[in-house]
Scaffold this motif. Structure first.
Motif, short mmCIF file in Angstrom:
data_model
loop_
_atom_site.label_atom_id
_atom_site.label_comp_id
_atom_site.label_asym_id
_atom_site.label_seq_id
_atom_site.Cartn_x
_atom_site.Cartn_y
_atom_site.Cartn_z
N ASN A 8 30.41 50.93 -15.32
CA ASN A 8 31.76 50.61 -14.90
C ASN A 8 31.85 49.11 -14.66
N LEU A 9 32.63 48.42 -15.47
CA LEU A 9 32.80 46.98 -15.37
C LEU A 9 34.15 46.66 -14.76
N LEU A 10 34.20 45.64 -13.94
CA LEU A 10 35.45 45.23 -13.32
C LEU A 10 35.60 43.72 -13.42
N LEU A 20 34.41 40.45 -23.18
CA LEU A 20 33.71 41.73 -23.05
C LEU A 20 34.30 42.78 -23.97
N ILE A 21 35.63 42.80 -24.06
CA ILE A 21 36.31 43.74 -24.94
C ILE A 21 35.86 43.52 -26.38
N LYS A 22 35.78 42.27 -26.78
CA LYS A 22 35.35 41.94 -28.14
C LYS A 22 33.87 42.26 -28.35
N CYS A 23 33.03 41.89 -27.37
CA CYS A 23 31.59 42.06 -27.50
C CYS A 23 31.20 43.53 -27.65
N PRO A 36 44.98 48.02 -16.41
CA PRO A 36 44.45 48.05 -17.78
C PRO A 36 43.01 48.58 -17.79
N LEU A 37 42.76 49.52 -18.69
CA LEU A 37 41.44 50.14 -18.81
C LEU A 37 41.04 50.14 -20.28
N TYR A 38 39.80 49.70 -20.54
CA TYR A 38 39.25 49.64 -21.89
C TYR A 38 37.95 50.42 -21.90
N THR A 39 37.73 51.19 -22.96
CA THR A 39 36.58 52.09 -22.97
C THR A 39 35.90 52.12 -24.32
N THR A 40 34.64 52.52 -24.29
CA THR A 40 33.89 52.98 -25.44
C THR A 40 32.86 53.94 -24.87
N GLN A 41 32.02 54.51 -25.71
CA GLN A 41 31.07 55.47 -25.21
C GLN A 41 30.13 54.83 -24.19
N GLY A 42 30.19 55.32 -22.96
CA GLY A 42 29.30 54.84 -21.91
C GLY A 42 29.80 53.65 -21.12
#
Length: 199
Positions: A8-10, A20-23, A36-42
């Protein structure tokens, strides 16, 4: 990217989140909520907004989105002022204090982040810097919101120095914040992946 433990990143600011979204190739979670919430697996990344009052709702939202039974690693990533370090330097907080006397000690995982130190959480941006002291506006709220249920060995605060006595707060803007984080993204990614594996 597969992680052994939920991350969980904040961040407080969109400019801190964009690298971070790009990386990590994060995708905006739909439906779009107030936070705003952005996700990928894990990985879940929330953008709280600046200041202490914004932190608790963002953490509550991340907690609600965390799979039941998981023991996530929490990372607060953002910018800070510093009395001694150059702008662009990475700092891993090993303790957080507040002007009214609150104090938390954090574990500093071994690795490539060489600068460890104290972070003083203040109510407004600092114009006067003490030597060897870092300043931010969210870390105490981050820790206070997590502390009742989350062991501090699963909580990390990683900052990039954005201002110091030679480069004051007036030099900070979204473009510069984005570049500061982007310039350190390799080390940031390495840190995130390591604590996820060590989790």
């Amino acid at each position: 990217m597969q992680h052994k433990r939920q991350l969980n990143l904040l961040t407080a600011l969109p400019a801190e989140a964009k690298p971070l979204i790009k990386c990590f190739a994060l995708q905006r979670h739909q439906p779009v909520g107030a936070i705003p919430l952005y996700t990928t697996q894990g990985i879940h990344l929330a953008v709280s907004g600046p200041g202490l009052k914004s932190i608790k709702p963002a953490i509550s939202y991340l907690q609600a989105m965390t799979p039941k039974g998981s023991q996530p690693v929490w990372i607060n990533l953002g910018i800070c002022g510093h009395g001694s370090l150059a702008t662009g330097e990475l700092l891993l907080a090993d303790q957080v204090t507040t002007p009214d006397g609150l104090h938390w000690k954090l574990e500093s995982p071994a690795g490539s982040i060489t600068n460890h130190g104290q972070l003083n959480c203040v109510a407004s941006p600092q114009a006067v810097y003490q030597p060897q002291m870092a300043y931010d506006m969210e870390s105490s709220g981050f820790l206070a919101s997590l502390r009742p249920t989350t062991p501090l060995d699963r909580v990390h605060i990683l900052k990039v120095v954005s201002d110091n006595p030679e480069n004051g707060i007036e030099t900070i803007n979204a473009k510069r914040v984005n570049k500061l984080i982007t310039d350190q993204i390799s080390q940031i990614r390495e840190f995130i992946e390591r604590v996820a594996e060590d989790g």
